[in-house]
Design an enzyme around this catalytic site. Sequence first.
Site, PDB file in Angstrom:
ATOM      1  N   HIS A 280     -14.163  26.794  -6.040  1.00  0.00           N
ATOM      2  CA  HIS A 280     -12.609  26.848  -6.457  1.00  0.00           C
ATOM      3  C   HIS A 280     -12.309  28.288  -6.780  1.00  0.00           C
ATOM      4  O   HIS A 280     -11.278  28.941  -6.665  1.00  0.00           O
ATOM      5  CB  HIS A 280     -12.324  25.831  -7.570  1.00  0.00           C
ATOM      6  CG  HIS A 280     -11.114  26.046  -8.324  1.00  0.00           C
ATOM      7  ND1 HIS A 280      -9.964  26.140  -7.740  1.00  0.00           N
ATOM      8  CD2 HIS A 280     -10.986  26.082  -9.725  1.00  0.00           C
ATOM      9  CE1 HIS A 280      -9.022  26.092  -8.408  1.00  0.00           C
ATOM     10  NE2 HIS A 280      -9.564  26.134  -9.869  1.00  0.00           N
TER      11      HIS A 280
ATOM     12  N   TRP B 181       0.865  -1.204  -0.097  1.00  0.00           N
ATOM     13  CA  TRP B 181      -0.041  -0.050  -0.076  1.00  0.00           C
ATOM     14  C   TRP B 181       1.018   1.187  -0.148  1.00  0.00           C
ATOM     15  O   TRP B 181       2.048   1.115   0.269  1.00  0.00           O
ATOM     16  CB  TRP B 181      -1.152   0.047   1.146  1.00  0.00           C
ATOM     17  CG  TRP B 181      -0.553  -0.046   2.431  1.00  0.00           C
ATOM     18  CD1 TRP B 181       0.766  -0.501   2.906  1.00  0.00           C
ATOM     19  CD2 TRP B 181      -1.155   0.100   3.731  1.00  0.00           C
ATOM     20  NE1 TRP B 181       0.918  -0.431   4.389  1.00  0.00           N
ATOM     21  CE2 TRP B 181      -0.332   0.090   4.828  1.00  0.00           C
ATOM     22  CE3 TRP B 181      -2.554   0.587   3.846  1.00  0.00           C
ATOM     23  CZ2 TRP B 181      -1.002  -0.051   6.210  1.00  0.00           C
ATOM     24  CZ3 TRP B 181      -2.907   0.704   5.218  1.00  0.00           C
ATOM     25  CH2 TRP B 181      -2.022   0.332   6.327  1.00  0.00           C
ATOM     26  N   ASN B 182       0.140   2.347  -0.318  1.00  0.00           N
ATOM     27  CA  ASN B 182       0.958   3.767  -0.641  1.00  0.00           C
ATOM     28  C   ASN B 182      -0.044   4.887   0.101  1.00  0.00           C
ATOM     29  O   ASN B 182      -1.018   4.675   0.351  1.00  0.00           O
ATOM     30  CB  ASN B 182       0.973   3.792  -1.955  1.00  0.00           C
ATOM     31  CG  ASN B 182       1.644   3.153  -2.926  1.00  0.00           C
ATOM     32  OD1 ASN B 182       2.973   2.714  -2.722  1.00  0.00           O
ATOM     33  ND2 ASN B 182       0.793   2.314  -3.575  1.00  0.00           N
TER      34      ASN B 182
ATOM     35  N   HIS C 130      -6.458  19.442  -8.097  1.00  0.00           N
ATOM     36  CA  HIS C 130      -6.765  19.900  -9.548  1.00  0.00           C
ATOM     37  C   HIS C 130      -5.476  19.391 -10.343  1.00  0.00           C
ATOM     38  O   HIS C 130      -5.158  19.941 -11.349  1.00  0.00           O
ATOM     39  CB  HIS C 130      -6.670  21.479  -9.818  1.00  0.00           C
ATOM     40  CG  HIS C 130      -7.913  22.039  -9.016  1.00  0.00           C
ATOM     41  ND1 HIS C 130      -9.042  22.414  -9.704  1.00  0.00           N
ATOM     42  CD2 HIS C 130      -8.314  22.365  -7.710  1.00  0.00           C
ATOM     43  CE1 HIS C 130      -9.813  22.870  -8.677  1.00  0.00           C
ATOM     44  NE2 HIS C 130      -9.299  22.701  -7.598  1.00  0.00           N
TER      45      HIS C 130
ATOM     46  N   HIS D  63      -9.816  15.727 -13.432  1.00  0.00           N
ATOM     47  CA  HIS D  63     -10.471  16.498 -11.825  1.00  0.00           C
ATOM     48  C   HIS D  63     -11.780  17.111 -11.916  1.00  0.00           C
ATOM     49  O   HIS D  63     -11.995  17.582 -13.142  1.00  0.00           O
ATOM     50  CB  HIS D  63      -9.441  17.081 -11.171  1.00  0.00           C
ATOM     51  CG  HIS D  63      -9.068  18.482 -11.830  1.00  0.00           C
ATOM     52  ND1 HIS D  63      -8.161  18.543 -12.760  1.00  0.00           N
ATOM     53  CD2 HIS D  63      -9.568  19.825 -11.619  1.00  0.00           C
ATOM     54  CE1 HIS D  63      -8.193  19.811 -13.041  1.00  0.00           C
ATOM     55  NE2 HIS D  63      -8.939  20.761 -12.456  1.00  0.00           N
TER      56      HIS D  63
HETATM   57 MN    MN Z   1      -9.443  22.621 -11.805  1.00  0.00          MN
END
Ligand code: MN
Length: 256
Positions: free
Chosen positions: A79, A61-62, A69, A73
Amino acid sequence: MSVLANLTDALLSGSIEVIDLTAPLSSDTPLLELPPEFGQTAQFQLEEISNYDDRGPAWYWNNFRTGEHTGTHFDAPIHWVTGRDKDDISEVPVSAFVAPAVVIDVTAEVEKDPNFVIEKEHLDAFQQEHGPFPQGGWLLCHTGWSSRTTQETMINNTETGPNSPGMSVDCARWAAEESVLQGIGVETIGTDAGAAHSFEPPFPCHAFFLGANKYGLAQLQNLDMLPPTGAVVVASPLKIVKGSGSPVRVLALIES
Ligand code: MN
């Protein structure tokens, strides 16, 4: 038979196909570049915790680090400053995550001019040909830009700055404030044209769509596999509390 049973049957038989509109997410994924005086978004990075070794003998696992973004995405209204009092990514209603899509093909125009912008007339012509935009739908802009998978070719910098296609100010204002669409999806690094820093207002897709509590999808791929109308997009971002956006796996359902 119920509608959902029809759907699962169609998925099983292949008469409805699932298309992946998502770019691979790795440390090679191209990244938005802002002028050096501004804060910069992070590259995607994996940090290994264990790999069937002393740190964890039976598991791999990581941890990962990423910008909200980075890569394919979802832009939440919060935003942009125009949407600062509107939804963060955890507040976007889930009904937005499954939505119809129309696909406007401007690959020929972009091949001639990398700074090509979609105008309101192009959307009018699309609706003349294919019928009105679907209520709450995505407008996906097929520019061919997703064939550019390196940082250099995606950003396409010259002495004037980035060069990549997008949407004009008037078109973005109309699509955000007057159309029935819920958002815009693009193949480029962000929803605005490379030269949009010099538009008035700057970054009109961000300013108008997010200001209208609408959404953006960036760095989509495989838009060439979608019909102009009739696809259903499933784009379900992480529920990041106070998040401004999130990497997202974007799928399209199409009738084959
Ligand atoms: Mn964006």
